[in-house]
Motif scaffolding. Sequence first.
Motif, PDB file in Angstrom:
ATOM      1  N   VAL A   2      -6.315  -0.838   2.215  1.00 61.73           N
ATOM      2  CA  VAL A   2      -5.770  -2.190   2.316  1.00 61.73           C
ATOM      3  C   VAL A   2      -4.354  -2.207   1.762  1.00 61.73           C
ATOM      4  O   VAL A   2      -3.996  -1.383   0.920  1.00 61.73           O
ATOM      5  N   GLN A   3      -3.560  -3.151   2.261  1.00 65.39           N
ATOM      6  CA  GLN A   3      -2.221  -3.365   1.705  1.00 65.39           C
ATOM      7  C   GLN A   3      -2.373  -3.737   0.244  1.00 65.39           C
ATOM      8  O   GLN A   3      -3.267  -4.500  -0.125  1.00 65.39           O
ATOM      9  N   HIS A   4      -1.519  -3.167  -0.607  1.00 65.02           N
ATOM     10  CA  HIS A   4      -1.596  -3.396  -2.052  1.00 65.02           C
ATOM     11  C   HIS A   4      -0.175  -3.534  -2.575  1.00 65.02           C
ATOM     12  O   HIS A   4       0.491  -2.518  -2.833  1.00 65.02           O
ATOM     13  N   GLY A   5       0.303  -4.764  -2.684  1.00 65.84           N
ATOM     14  CA  GLY A   5       1.696  -4.968  -3.076  1.00 65.84           C
ATOM     15  C   GLY A   5       2.617  -4.346  -2.058  1.00 65.84           C
ATOM     16  O   GLY A   5       2.507  -4.612  -0.863  1.00 65.84           O
ATOM     17  N   GLU A   6       3.495  -3.456  -2.526  1.00 71.07           N
ATOM     18  CA  GLU A   6       4.416  -2.741  -1.634  1.00 71.07           C
ATOM     19  C   GLU A   6       3.796  -1.479  -1.050  1.00 71.07           C
ATOM     20  O   GLU A   6       4.429  -0.783  -0.264  1.00 71.07           O
ATOM     21  N   GLY A   7       2.559  -1.146  -1.466  1.00 68.32           N
ATOM     22  CA  GLY A   7       1.922   0.091  -1.019  1.00 68.32           C
ATOM     23  C   GLY A   7       0.566  -0.151  -0.393  1.00 68.32           C
ATOM     24  O   GLY A   7       0.296  -1.198   0.173  1.00 68.32           O
ATOM     25  N   TRP A   8      -0.298   0.866  -0.535  1.00 72.09           N
ATOM     26  CA  TRP A   8      -1.633   0.830   0.060  1.00 72.09           C
ATOM     27  C   TRP A   8      -2.651   1.317  -0.946  1.00 72.09           C
ATOM     28  O   TRP A   8      -2.383   2.248  -1.707  1.00 72.09           O
ATOM     29  N   LYS A   9      -3.813   0.698  -0.912  1.00 73.50           N
ATOM     30  CA  LYS A   9      -4.893   1.060  -1.827  1.00 73.50           C
ATOM     31  C   LYS A   9      -6.058   1.634  -1.027  1.00 73.50           C
ATOM     32  O   LYS A   9      -6.589   0.986  -0.134  1.00 73.50           O
ATOM     33  N   PHE A  10      -6.424   2.867  -1.376  1.00 69.65           N
ATOM     34  CA  PHE A  10      -7.580   3.543  -0.782  1.00 69.65           C
ATOM     35  C   PHE A  10      -8.720   3.490  -1.784  1.00 69.65           C
ATOM     36  O   PHE A  10      -8.537   3.802  -2.954  1.00 69.65           O
ATOM     37  N   ILE A  59      -3.644   4.794  -5.035  1.00 66.43           N
ATOM     38  CA  ILE A  59      -2.586   3.875  -4.626  1.00 66.43           C
ATOM     39  C   ILE A  59      -1.433   4.714  -4.083  1.00 66.43           C
ATOM     40  O   ILE A  59      -0.890   5.573  -4.787  1.00 66.43           O
ATOM     41  N   ALA A  60      -1.066   4.473  -2.836  1.00 66.31           N
ATOM     42  CA  ALA A  60       0.042   5.179  -2.198  1.00 66.31           C
ATOM     43  C   ALA A  60       1.266   4.281  -2.173  1.00 66.31           C
ATOM     44  O   ALA A  60       1.150   3.064  -1.950  1.00 66.31           O
ATOM     45  N   ASP A  61       2.426   4.885  -2.392  1.00 65.73           N
ATOM     46  CA  ASP A  61       3.675   4.127  -2.482  1.00 65.73           C
ATOM     47  C   ASP A  61       4.340   3.888  -1.130  1.00 65.73           C
ATOM     48  O   ASP A  61       4.982   2.866  -0.926  1.00 65.73           O
ATOM     49  N   SER A  62       4.248   4.858  -0.230  1.00 64.17           N
ATOM     50  CA  SER A  62       4.934   4.742   1.056  1.00 64.17           C
ATOM     51  C   SER A  62       4.151   5.497   2.120  1.00 64.17           C
ATOM     52  O   SER A  62       3.207   6.215   1.815  1.00 64.17           O
ATOM     53  N   ARG A  63       4.570   5.312   3.360  1.00 65.73           N
ATOM     54  CA  ARG A  63       3.874   5.991   4.462  1.00 65.73           C
ATOM     55  C   ARG A  63       4.823   6.215   5.631  1.00 65.73           C
ATOM     56  O   ARG A  63       5.846   5.545   5.767  1.00 65.73           O
ATOM     57  N   ILE A  64       4.424   7.162   6.463  1.00 62.67           N
ATOM     58  CA  ILE A  64       5.126   7.447   7.710  1.00 62.67           C
ATOM     59  C   ILE A  64       4.072   7.546   8.803  1.00 62.67           C
ATOM     60  O   ILE A  64       3.101   8.295   8.666  1.00 62.67           O
TER      61      ILE A  64
END
Length: 108
Positions: free
Chosen positions: A29-37, A94-99
């Motif tokens: 899910v979207q988590h702030g500016e990043g993503w939460k797994f 928690i991931a900060d960015s993605r491509i």
Amino acid sequence: MKQTLLVKHAVGGRMFIDSDKQAVPYSVVQHGEGWKFTVSIPWSGAIEELLACKNELNVFIFQEFDDQPTLKTWYYVKDGSVEYDSDQASLTIIADSRIEYYPHLYSS
């Protein structure tokens, strides 16, 4: 559509989680500016090793479609939080960015 979650050691390439080989419930899910797994997975030596290199993880989601090329999304953990809750048998990343990318566009 088939979706696969992979969690790898960015430096050594070791695979810690592959939802195609080990059926593990997970969500992203979207988590702030990043993503939460959130991954439901029992404690093991692999989880212990994953936590030992938690600042060197890459997370991937592969989406395979019947009528279009596979879409791969590469998530960077960097300084993100990686924690294991033994009471819930749950791993949180928690991931900060993605491509997002289509591998076939980069083949020769």
